[in-house]
Enzyme design. Structure first.
Site, short mmCIF file in Angstrom:
data_model
loop_
_atom_site.label_atom_id
_atom_site.label_comp_id
_atom_site.label_asym_id
_atom_site.label_seq_id
_atom_site.Cartn_x
_atom_site.Cartn_y
_atom_site.Cartn_z
N SER A 1 0.82 -1.21 0.00
CA SER A 1 0.00 0.00 0.00
C SER A 1 0.86 1.25 0.00
O SER A 1 0.38 2.33 -0.36
CB SER A 1 -0.86 0.05 1.26
OG SER A 1 -1.55 -1.13 1.43
N HIS B 1 -2.18 -3.08 -6.71
CA HIS B 1 -2.74 -2.74 -5.40
C HIS B 1 -4.25 -2.91 -5.40
O HIS B 1 -4.98 -2.08 -5.95
CB HIS B 1 -2.34 -1.30 -5.02
CG HIS B 1 -2.80 -0.90 -3.66
ND1 HIS B 1 -3.51 0.25 -3.42
CD2 HIS B 1 -2.69 -1.53 -2.45
CE1 HIS B 1 -3.79 0.32 -2.13
NE2 HIS B 1 -3.31 -0.74 -1.53
N GLU C 1 -5.01 -0.29 -8.38
CA GLU C 1 -3.97 0.66 -8.77
C GLU C 1 -2.79 -0.15 -9.32
O GLU C 1 -2.25 -1.01 -8.61
CB GLU C 1 -3.52 1.51 -7.58
CG GLU C 1 -4.58 2.53 -7.16
CD GLU C 1 -4.22 3.28 -5.88
OE1 GLU C 1 -4.58 4.46 -5.78
OE2 GLU C 1 -3.60 2.69 -4.97
N ASN D 1 -4.58 5.77 -1.03
CA ASN D 1 -4.09 5.81 0.34
C ASN D 1 -3.45 7.15 0.68
O ASN D 1 -3.48 7.59 1.82
CB ASN D 1 -3.11 4.67 0.60
CG ASN D 1 -3.85 3.35 0.74
OD1 ASN D 1 -5.07 3.33 0.89
ND2 ASN D 1 -3.12 2.26 0.69
N1 LIG Z 1 -5.43 -4.39 4.87
C1 LIG Z 1 -5.78 -3.63 3.85
O1 LIG Z 1 -6.83 -3.01 3.86
C2 LIG Z 1 -4.86 -3.54 2.65
C3 LIG Z 1 -5.40 -3.02 1.45
C4 LIG Z 1 -4.59 -3.02 0.30
C5 LIG Z 1 -3.28 -3.49 0.39
N2 LIG Z 1 -2.79 -3.97 1.58
C6 LIG Z 1 -1.42 -4.46 1.58
O2 LIG Z 1 -1.46 -5.87 1.46
C7 LIG Z 1 -0.36 -6.44 2.13
C8 LIG Z 1 -0.87 -7.46 3.14
O3 LIG Z 1 -1.63 -6.78 4.13
P1 LIG Z 1 -2.74 -7.52 5.00
O4 LIG Z 1 -3.57 -6.48 5.63
O5 LIG Z 1 -3.40 -8.56 4.18
O6 LIG Z 1 -1.83 -8.22 6.12
P2 LIG Z 1 -2.19 -9.42 7.10
O7 LIG Z 1 -1.36 -9.23 8.29
O8 LIG Z 1 -3.67 -9.52 7.28
O9 LIG Z 1 -1.74 -10.74 6.30
C9 LIG Z 1 -0.40 -11.03 5.97
C10 LIG Z 1 -0.25 -12.52 5.77
O10 LIG Z 1 1.06 -12.80 5.28
C11 LIG Z 1 1.53 -14.00 5.87
N3 LIG Z 1 2.98 -14.07 5.81
C12 LIG Z 1 3.88 -13.44 6.60
N4 LIG Z 1 5.13 -13.78 6.21
C13 LIG Z 1 5.01 -14.64 5.17
C14 LIG Z 1 5.95 -15.34 4.35
N5 LIG Z 1 7.25 -15.22 4.54
N6 LIG Z 1 5.48 -16.15 3.37
C15 LIG Z 1 4.16 -16.27 3.17
N7 LIG Z 1 3.23 -15.62 3.91
C16 LIG Z 1 3.65 -14.81 4.90
C17 LIG Z 1 0.97 -13.93 7.29
O11 LIG Z 1 0.90 -15.22 7.86
C18 LIG Z 1 -0.41 -13.32 7.06
O12 LIG Z 1 -1.40 -14.29 6.87
C19 LIG Z 1 0.42 -5.31 2.76
O13 LIG Z 1 1.45 -4.94 1.90
C20 LIG Z 1 -0.63 -4.20 2.83
O14 LIG Z 1 -0.07 -2.92 2.82
C21 LIG Z 1 -3.56 -4.02 2.69
#
Ligand SMILES: NC(=O)c1ccc[n+]([C@@H]2O[C@H](COP(=O)([O-])OP(=O)(O)OC[C@H]3O[C@@H](n4cnc5c(N)ncnc54)[C@H](O)[C@@H]3O)[C@@H](O)[C@H]2O)c1
Length: 596
Positions: A121, A142, A154, A192
């Site tokens: 993000s 994204h 995005e 964002n």
């Molecule tokens: N939460 C949101 O609203 C949102 C929206 C758009 C983008 N994002 C982006 O998406 C990405 C993930 O965010 P999220 O909110 O889903 O996080 P999250 O914490 O909910 O999930 C992350 C997952 O990654 C896994 N993980 C960690 N290390 C790992 C590895 N080495 N190999 C495989 N899996 C691994 C974890 O077990 C976890 O299930 C981030 O970059 C975030 O900025 C988030």
């Protein structure tokens, strides 16, 4: 010919990853879904199952299609399973070192022609790409939360991303039924960058007890038509993720203080309050992962209890003024069964207010929303006068005269002499300090702000502004009156912009600055906020409706009161106002409306 993507990999099956898996599998693409360990893999599988089962229950997905969707997904622990996929999307936690490690590993595991994408993000896609030997095949894709629902993607290209990779990914987005905006690699991209300053500001309001979580969220939902309030949205995003995004944006985006995470966020993350995913964040949820909010220690008592809480009885209401707001407010009170005394500066003005109220009520009758008898009863409850002395026996006065402090102060001084003791005196000001008006009387404890939104008969929100002198009974009365009007009253402190304008206008101003910096176009920015965040209008559409002059004036006041450098009005906004491009009302603002 666009590249064929028959199998994609998704790394990390948390909040975003599990939803991204669903998006691909729903569109006939095979997915290899990868996690770091068995329990996390199970969680990801359960999330996918829960989401698709809900879609079936809602009739949005046939059972056979759900089963076929699951057939397309293969779950695995470890990146090695990704050796033959055509594209990988990484969705692991928002840490640069972690993502760089994963990309270096993906580079080793994946076939040479595979595209490697990040769902970051806020981190630099460029910095992630240089961890591989193929930065020209690295791109940002994204998605928005929840990925199966939000239409926007995005697409982030770096200076080295190959143009054909960008084109292939754009074609893939179209195949997924998404709308993409393609942009350069800048902290927060479009959505964002505009969203997180607002979210952080809302957390700051909550932290400083400026308003309750329920009131902050209700204000933005009801005042701006947003699909959810900022604190509920933080819980959905995940507070740990939100913290990392803010922290990165602060460091990458010019150290704008508005992105410095509010201290409370760090405390909540440390305490394990991560939002929905952990079952508790700003709100408490039925169980981890559940969207259902359950009452907790800070849930306010039901509305009836608030009524009993020292609120005074109100039957007769005086409304002073003859403009749009006063007219709407007269109608609102009369329809709700109050006896209304409308005071204007002369018989002619009274006649025109009366005419406007009649026209509006008649529209209600024509539309079948109001019975004729109820219209007649509402009109029968209003008396029209040009004499303030007729307010001697009302229980509540609502002032809605011109937005000039001297005029309002003089009026409140007169009301102080005329009205009986115990009356609640309310001002509808949207920008002046309520305390200034209160101190024009000898009874500041009885003075409160009642900030209605335009058009008053339609908008469901009223901001109840309490000053440092307003008594709890006065606030309780104001809130009870809002409830009796069928509106939601949200209580806030006496600061410039109250809740809604203080959170809304800096965001609009930021959108203007983004346009001014040529990062994106007005159309793409509007798209991003509507399709990525579910906003009813994009910032430029809204600015043209509100009026650029009005927006500039509000932004100036916020800046002057809070001295926040990030609130300084965008020069482009000032120039448009100077040039007379004020929005729809002058047929030209950010867009040309002369042909519409
Ligand atoms: N939460 C949101 O609203 C949102 C929206 C758009 C983008 N994002 C982006 O998406 C990405 C993930 O965010 P999220 O909110 O889903 O996080 P999250 O914490 O909910 O999930 C992350 C997952 O990654 C896994 N993980 C960690 N290390 C790992 C590895 N080495 N190999 C495989 N899996 C691994 C974890 O077990 C976890 O299930 C981030 O970059 C975030 O900025 C988030």
């Amino acid at each position: 010919m666009a590249r064929e993507f028959s199998t994609v990999g998704v790394v990390g099956l948390g909040t975003m990853g599990a939803g991204i898996v669903e998006v691909f599998a729903r569109n006939g693409i095979d997915v290899v879904a990868v996690e770091i360990a068995e329990p996390a893999l199970e969680r990801g599988r359960a999330t996918l199952k829960g989401s698709t089962d809900r879609a079936v229950a809602k009739g949005k997905l046939a059972e056979a299609d759900r089963d076929a969707l699951h057939e397309r997904v293969r779950f695995a622990v470890g990146l090695d399973a990704l050796h033959s996929v055509d594209l990988v999307i990484e969705a692991v936690p928002e840490h640069l070192d972690l993502k760089q490690r994963i990309f270096a590993e993906l580079d080793r595991v994946c076939k040479p022609e595979a595209i490697l994408a990040t769902n970051t993000s806020s981190l630099s896609v460029t910095e992630i790409s240089v961890a591989t030997s193929r930065p020209n095949q690295v791109i940002g894709i994204h998605f928005f939360n929840p990925a199966p629902v939000m239409k926007l993607v995005e697409v982030v290209r770096t200076v080295v991303t190959a143009p054909e990779v960008v084109a292939d990914v754009e074609a893939l987005c179209a195949r997924l039924g998404k709308v993409d905006v393609t942009i350069n690699d800048r902290a927060g991209f479009i959505a964002n960058a505009l969203l997180f300053g607002y979210l952080n500001h809302a957390v700051g309001m909550f932290e400083s007890h400026y308003a309750t979580r329920e009131d902050i969220d209700a204000a933005m939902k009801l005042g701006c038509g947003l699909p959810m309030g900022p604190l509920a949205l933080m819980d959905l995003i995940g507070l740990d993720t939100a913290y990392e995004i803010l922290d990165t944006m602060y460091r990458r985006g010019g150290r704008d203080r508005r992105h410095a995470p509010v201290p409370l966020l760090k405390q909540m993350v440390t305490a394990g309050l991560l939002g929905r995913k952990s079952g508790r964040g700003f709100y408490t949820y039925e169980r981890p992962g559940s969207p259902k909010v359950v009452p907790d220690g800070t849930t306010p008592p039901a509305a009836d209890a608030a009524l009993a809480d020292g609120a005074r009885a109100i039957t007769k209401v005086g409304i002073v003024g003859s403009g749009t707001m006063a007219t709407g407010i007269v109608e609102v009170f009369a329809r709700a069964g109050y006896e209304v005394v409308s005071v204007t500066r002369g018989a002619e003005k009274s006649a025109s207010v009366c005419e406007a109220v009649k026209t509006s009520l008649n529209k209600g009758v024509v539309r079948g929303k109001l019975a004729e008898a109820d219209r007649d009863a509402a009109l029968g409850r209003i008396t029209w006068t040009a004499t303030l002395d007729h307010l001697a026996d009302v229980d509540l006065v609502v002032e809605a005269v011109v937005e000039e402090l001297s005029v309002k102060k003089a009026l409140f001084a007169s009301l102080d002499e005329i009205c009986k003791p115990g009356v609640v005196l309310a001002t509808t000001t949207s920008s002046l300090p309520v305390i200034d008006v209160a101190m024009a009387t000898q009874r500041p404890a009885d003075v409160v702000g009642l900030h209605f939104f335009n058009p008053a008969p339609v908008m469901p929100l009223v901001e109840v502004v309490r000053t440092i002198r307003t008594s709890p009974e006065t606030t309780a009365t104001a809130r009870a009156v809002c409830a009796a009007l069928g509106k939601t009253g949200v209580v806030c402190g006496d600061r410039s912009g109250f809740i809604v304008n203080a959170l809304l206008f800096p965001y609009l101003n930021d959108a203007v600055k983004m346009l001014e910096a040529s990062y994106s176009t007005a159309d793409d920015i509007d798209h991003a906020m509507k399709l990525g965040c579910g906003y009813p209008m994009g910032p430029f559409e809204l600015l043209d409706v509100v009026g650029l002059d009005v927006s500039l004036a509000i932004q100036r006041e916020l800046y002057l009161e809070l001295r926040e450098p990030g609130f300084a009005p965008a020069p482009l906004l000032e120039h448009l106002v100077t040039a007379g491009y004020l929005g729809r009302k002058t047929r030209r603002g950010f867009r040309d409306h002369s042909h519409r």
